[in-house]
Design an enzyme around this catalytic site. Structure first.
Site, PDB file in Angstrom:
ATOM      1  N   PHE A 159       0.826  -1.204   0.000  1.00 15.05           N
ATOM      2  CA  PHE A 159       0.000   0.000   0.000  1.00 15.05           C
ATOM      3  C   PHE A 159       0.864   1.261   0.000  1.00 15.05           C
ATOM      4  O   PHE A 159       0.390   2.335   0.331  1.00 15.05           O
ATOM      5  CB  PHE A 159      -0.935   0.004   1.206  1.00 15.05           C
ATOM      6  CG  PHE A 159      -1.817  -1.208   1.271  1.00 15.05           C
ATOM      7  CD1 PHE A 159      -2.897  -1.342   0.402  1.00 15.05           C
ATOM      8  CD2 PHE A 159      -1.562  -2.241   2.151  1.00 15.05           C
ATOM      9  CE1 PHE A 159      -3.710  -2.473   0.432  1.00 15.05           C
ATOM     10  CE2 PHE A 159      -2.364  -3.374   2.201  1.00 15.05           C
ATOM     11  CZ  PHE A 159      -3.445  -3.487   1.334  1.00 15.05           C
ATOM     12  N   CYS A 285      -0.768   3.096 -10.181  1.00 15.73           N
ATOM     13  CA  CYS A 285      -1.681   2.139  -9.538  1.00 15.73           C
ATOM     14  C   CYS A 285      -3.157   2.366  -9.835  1.00 15.73           C
ATOM     15  O   CYS A 285      -3.851   1.428 -10.231  1.00 15.73           O
ATOM     16  CB  CYS A 285      -1.483   2.155  -8.029  1.00 15.73           C
ATOM     17  SG  CYS A 285       0.041   1.375  -7.538  1.00 15.73           S
ATOM     18  N   LYS A 288      -4.376   1.582 -13.437  1.00 12.24           N
ATOM     19  CA  LYS A 288      -4.154   0.167 -13.775  1.00 12.24           C
ATOM     20  C   LYS A 288      -5.063  -0.741 -12.930  1.00 12.24           C
ATOM     21  O   LYS A 288      -5.686  -1.675 -13.451  1.00 12.24           O
ATOM     22  CB  LYS A 288      -2.683  -0.159 -13.491  1.00 12.24           C
ATOM     23  CG  LYS A 288      -2.233  -1.532 -13.857  1.00 12.24           C
ATOM     24  CD  LYS A 288      -0.720  -1.585 -13.919  1.00 12.24           C
ATOM     25  CE  LYS A 288      -0.086  -1.630 -12.547  1.00 12.24           C
ATOM     26  NZ  LYS A 288       0.162  -2.955 -12.019  1.00 12.24           N
ATOM     27  N   LYS A 345       2.632  13.335  -9.071  1.00  6.53           N
ATOM     28  CA  LYS A 345       2.427  13.950  -7.755  1.00  6.53           C
ATOM     29  C   LYS A 345       3.800  14.385  -7.250  1.00  6.53           C
ATOM     30  O   LYS A 345       4.826  14.004  -7.833  1.00  6.53           O
ATOM     31  CB  LYS A 345       1.752  12.977  -6.797  1.00  6.53           C
ATOM     32  CG  LYS A 345       2.609  11.777  -6.435  1.00  6.53           C
ATOM     33  CD  LYS A 345       1.937  10.992  -5.344  1.00  6.53           C
ATOM     34  CE  LYS A 345       2.917  10.084  -4.659  1.00  6.53           C
ATOM     35  NZ  LYS A 345       2.343   9.370  -3.548  1.00  6.53           N
TER      36      LYS A 345
END
Ligand code: UDX
Length: 456
Positions: A159, A285, A288, A345
């Protein structure tokens, strides 16, 4: 414990280096000789804050090699963390995973040892069974006998967020492990004990935040662990798309979406995080994983309209920037538009599915001239988008110079702290589109800017 990590991308490298920092003996295997050389020299092939400091601290317990036979035999845990890029149909490309699993299977020693092979790559639900069958076949071929309890497959989804990857691996909200074999779960519990109980001495550069206590471990079956990864990312992506959808309405009715987000986020049931409106999500992420979730569901004739809508809103959000500029400038052809930020980002040089690159290409196709800037990702941009390399600015001043509008796309600290007053004089029109709703609108208007956001 003796650990092997196959693949030194974001996930593999962070996992390997963090586990070595925690005291495990880690061998990282990557087929890319250049990467291995760079890592051996103590340098990180990716831009990730604190990675090189941690590499330095854990150096004596870390080995980098291209050779599986140096890492896999005798390892109690083997992580497979190779890339699974999206295929045009939305399914992940599992070629690298399959060949890594095959090579791992050949190298498991099988001499009285028990190895947990952990799938760290994000894979379609059910893939752990598939990895297990590849391992089994490869083991049988190279050992000339059937596998008999020498290994088991586990899922341990990642994560971590790029830019704060080391923090996330030392102080995670939770650790999820899935295995259909209790012995596999036991081994992983032991592997992560220092993180679960927070008993390690934190690195000086990343002290333990006061609120971090014991970390919960969610132990599940394989399929649940695999689904948790997809559900978490789809939920976060949906949360952002939700605030962006409301943001567009806010613009129409004259409400301030930042205040709306604050007002709903303080409800503990909703929570304030991932409610920042703007140009939307990008990265490796969310796009996808939401695509893969939808295609997996299709295999079961199951529709996922919420996830589909989250993707749709996110795609529209990039066009919103172009539409806003069009309605402000009336004509885009020949206009000079500066974009601040290329990375998807801040604190990363990752350009995968970057909103900025998408917006730049949309503007160019409308006949605008774009000038691009990023404090970190320029080199990567030059290599990955050579056709746009000529649009890169050498300095921030160049982005504003003679511009008809400037768009803040990536929320780098450096941009937040700009001396905004000095640019209005050098712009052709002082139009500023704050694509992250992060600047002080009143102040910028006082400085003479026409201040816009994705919500109007
Ligand atoms: C994400 C997940 O957070 C992580 O748990 C998973 O393992 C991998 O995917 P990452 O892609 O590194 O991590 O970035 P994240 O910080 O989640 O941001 C994703 C995108 O959403 C960025 O483009 C970011 O700018 C955008 N975002 C995030 C918003 O637009 N608004 C927000 O409120 C938060």
């Amino acid at each position: 414990m003796k650990v092997c990590v196959v693949g030194t991308g974001y996930v593999g490298l962070t996992t390997g280096v963090s586990l070595a920092f925690l005291g495990h003996d880690v061998t990282c295997v990557d087929l890319d000789e250049n990467k291995v050389q760079t890592l051996r020299a103590g340098r990180s092939p990716i831009y990730e804050p604190h990675m090189e400091s941690l590499l330095g601290e854990a150096a004596e317990r870390l080995t980098f090699t291209t050779d599986y036979s140096e890492g896999v035999p005798g390892a109690e845990v083997v992580f497979i963390a190779v890339q699974t890029p999206s295929l045009p149909d939305g399914n992940p490309d599992l070629r690298y995973l399959s060949s890594a699993a095959e090579t791992v299977g050949q190298h498991i020693s099988g001499e009285g040892e028990f190895t947990v092979v952990v799938n760290k790559s994000t894979v379609p639900i059910g893939s752990s069974n598939w990895v297990d069958s590849i391992l089994r076949e490869a083991f049988e071929r190279s050992h000339g006998r059937r596998a008999d309890g020498e290994f088991t497959v586990a899922s341990n989804p990642e994560f971590l967020r790029e830019g704060v990857a080391i923090f996330d691996s030392l102080y995670p909200d939770r650790i999820v492990v899935g295995s259909d074999n209790p012995r596999g779960l036991d081994v992983l519990h032991r592997l992560y004990r220092a993180v679960l109980n927070q008993t390690f001495t934190p690195p000086t550069f990343l002290p333990r935040p006061g609120e971090v206590g014991a970390v919960p471990m969610v132990s599940t079956d394989l399929a649940s662990a695999e689904l948790i990864k997809y559900a978490a990312n789809a939920f976060l992506a949906t949360k952002i798309s939700f605030i962006n959808e409301v943001g567009r309405l806010a613009g129409k009715v004259g409400a301030d979406i930042t205040q709306v987000a604050r007002g709903i986020g303080l409800d503990a049931r909703i929570g304030p995080r991932f409610l920042e409106p703007g140009v939307g999500w990008g990265g490796s992420c969310f796009g996808k994983d939401t695509a893969a979730l939808i295609t997996t569901a299709e295999e079961y004739h199951h529709d996922m309209p919420i996830v589909r809508a989250a993707r749709e809103v996110n795609a529209q959000q990039r066009s919103v920037v172009v539409d806003q500029l069009l309605s402000e400038l009336r004509i885009l052809k020949g206009r000079k538009i500066g974009l601040l930020g290329l990375a998807f980002k801040p604190d990363t040089d990752d350009l995968r599915d970057s909103p900025s690159v998408d917006i730049a290409r949309k503007l160019i196709s409308r006949g605008a001239r774009v000038t691009l800037h990023d404090p970190v990702a320029s080199d990567r941009f030059r290599a990955q988008h050579p056709d746009l390399a000529g649009q890169l600015a050498d300095s921030i001043d160049e982005v504003f110079d003679d511009a008809d509008a400037v768009v803040l796309v990536t929320k780098w600290d450096q941009y937040l702290d700009l001396d905004w007053g000095k640019f209005t004089g050098i712009m052709r029109k002082p139009v500023l589109l704050d694509g992250r709703h992060c600047l002080d609108a009143a102040r910028l208007e006082r400085l003479g800017y026409r201040y816009l956001t994705t919500a109007g």
